[in-house]
Design an enzyme around this catalytic site. Structure first.
Site, PDB file in Angstrom:
ATOM      1  N   GLY A  94       0.998  -1.277   0.034  1.00  0.00           N
ATOM      2  CA  GLY A  94      -0.185   0.182  -0.064  1.00  0.00           C
ATOM      3  C   GLY A  94       0.780   1.270  -0.069  1.00  0.00           C
ATOM      4  CB  ALA A 178      11.664   2.462   5.931  1.00  0.00           C
ATOM      5  CB  CYS A 194       3.653   8.978   2.185  1.00  0.00           C
ATOM      6  SG  CYS A 194       5.113   8.055   3.227  1.00  0.00           S
TER       7      CYS A 194
END
Length: 237
Positions: A94, A178, A194
């Site tokens: 995702g 991460a 993102c």
């Protein structure tokens, strides 16, 4: 101590598997090599041939494009993005685009979801809890932002320090989280991390204005995973 429980494989063979292990890698791992290992462990976990496993490592420089990545998130030019030697890979997790490289600690939990959570949202919160606990060891306060998965530091303005993107396939997780420990943050300036146009990023070293030991972060992260997910063993590779 390793605790074992009997399982029956699809072939009907009973064997013992450990409750879970954490595997630490000392040298940066090429992304595709890490992906191949994830896939093999994921299949074995689904079949009951392996225990829950968490891989903790660094990657050689790479950009990954998640399933929600828009062209505007990375500009659409592979040559431009990779001109400094980074790779680019489209992945099935995702989220949108992010960067991995040496100095960023990555954790790939290959876990049977029903052992720990009722679904993806609760599992992501557990991963956020792991990161927040880790940052606390270095006197950094990690926070959540509503609607923006990952972990942020809020002063002097919100900056993202950890990224979370998972996939659940046949009840077993892939991909993971991460944490920016001690790395050059310039690669993030070439993307909208993102998919957020206003996303600022930071690292543990940047917040402390001093070098931060990546190896020490790996060790503490491994310990937290063993505690939060009741795993039993840590091995170095």
């Amino acid at each position: 101590m390793i605790h074992s429980t009997p399982v029956t494989t699809p072939q009907g063979n009973s064997r013992q598997i450990q409750e879970g292990v954490v595997r630490l890698f000392s040298a940066p791992v090429p992304y595709l090599a890490g992906w191949d290992l994830q896939c093999r462990l994921h299949e074995d976990r689904f079949l009951g041939l392996q225990p829950d496993t968490v891989l903790i490592l660094e990657h050689q420089p790479v950009y990954t494009l998640g399933r929600r990545t828009q062209l505007s998130d990375w500009g659409g030019s592979e040559a431009g993005l990779c001109q400094t030697g980074a790779e680019l890979h489209r992945v099935n997790r995702g989220g949108s685009v992010t960067f991995h490289g040496p100095g960023q600690v990555v954790a790939y939990p290959i876990l049977k979801v029903t052992r720990y959570a009722t679904g993806p949202r609760q599992l992501v919160r557990l991963f956020e809890d792991v990161v927040i606990r880790l940052l606390g060891h270095w006197n950094i306060t990690g926070s959540r932002l509503e609607g923006k998965p990952g972990v942020w530091v809020m002063t002097p303005e919100p900056r993202k320090i950890a990224f979370i993107g998972i996939r659940i396939d046949r009840g077993v997780t892939m991909h993971g989280l991460a944490i920016n420990v001690d790395l050059d943050l310039t690669p993030f300036h070439r993307i909208h991390p993102c998919g957020l146009t206003d996303c600022l990023v930071t690292s543990m070293a940047a917040l402390h204005h001093a070098p931060t030991s990546v190896d020490a972060v790996k060790q503490v992260l491994a310990q937290i995973f063993t505690e939060v997910f009741s795993l039993s063993e840590t091995s170095a590779e």
